[in-house]
Design an enzyme around this catalytic site. Structure first.
Site, PDB file in Angstrom:
ATOM      1  CB  CYS A 171      49.460  41.829  56.516  1.00  0.00           C
ATOM      2  SG  CYS A 171      50.013  41.178  55.258  1.00  0.00           S
ATOM      3  CG  HIS A 181      45.172  39.516  51.120  1.00  0.00           C
ATOM      4  ND1 HIS A 181      46.400  39.863  51.301  1.00  0.00           N
ATOM      5  CD2 HIS A 181      44.946  39.150  50.024  1.00  0.00           C
ATOM      6  CE1 HIS A 181      46.968  39.964  50.044  1.00  0.00           C
ATOM      7  NE2 HIS A 181      45.899  39.443  49.440  1.00  0.00           N
TER       8      HIS A 181
END
Length: 139
Positions: A116, A58
């Protein structure tokens, strides 16, 4: 080398010297596993095998500072069976659902690390930031 790991198990440590980071590597990439650390895509190779190793994390937790890494920086992967160094050789930004990120690199051992993108995006980001690194003997 014949290691098999269970989903959710911590299988190693990803060190990023430039960021002074030591991150647990967890087998699997479900939301549960990614909450515990950097996820290893189970369908890809493990360090020391001659193919693609794919790790994901993440952007708001383990890979918050990933954008600071450049070509020539090092990833160090510590596994129960040895330590492996990889030098970053490239980066790219791809669509979130781009399947070309996962691909065989045999007979070359290649570490692919993704998160991301954009890094400051709120919600489900539309892209992935992908770093490619090749095995090196640099310690």
């Amino acid at each position: 080398m014949n290691y098999s790991f269970q989903k959710g198990e911590v299988i190693g440590i990803l060190e990023i010297p430039k960021l002074q980071a030591e991150l647990p590597i967890v087998e699997g990439t479900s939301e549960y596993e990614l909450q515990k650390g950097v996820g290893h895509y189970s369908s890809t190779a493990l360090p020391g095998q001659p193919d693609q190793i794919l790790l994901s994390g993440h952007r708001e937790t383990v890979f918050r500072r990933m954008g600071e890494l450049k070509n020539g920086d090092i990833f160090q992967v510590i596994m129960p069976y040895g330590s492996f160094s990889y030098e970053i050789t490239g980066s790219q930004i791809v669509e979130a659902n781009d399947p070309t990120v996962i691909k065989s690199t045999a007979p070359n051992e290649t570490l692919t690390v993704s998160t991301c993108y954009p890094f400051t995006y709120i919600g489900d980001a539309p892209y992935r930031y992908v770093l490619t690194a090749h095995r090196t003997e640099i310690q």
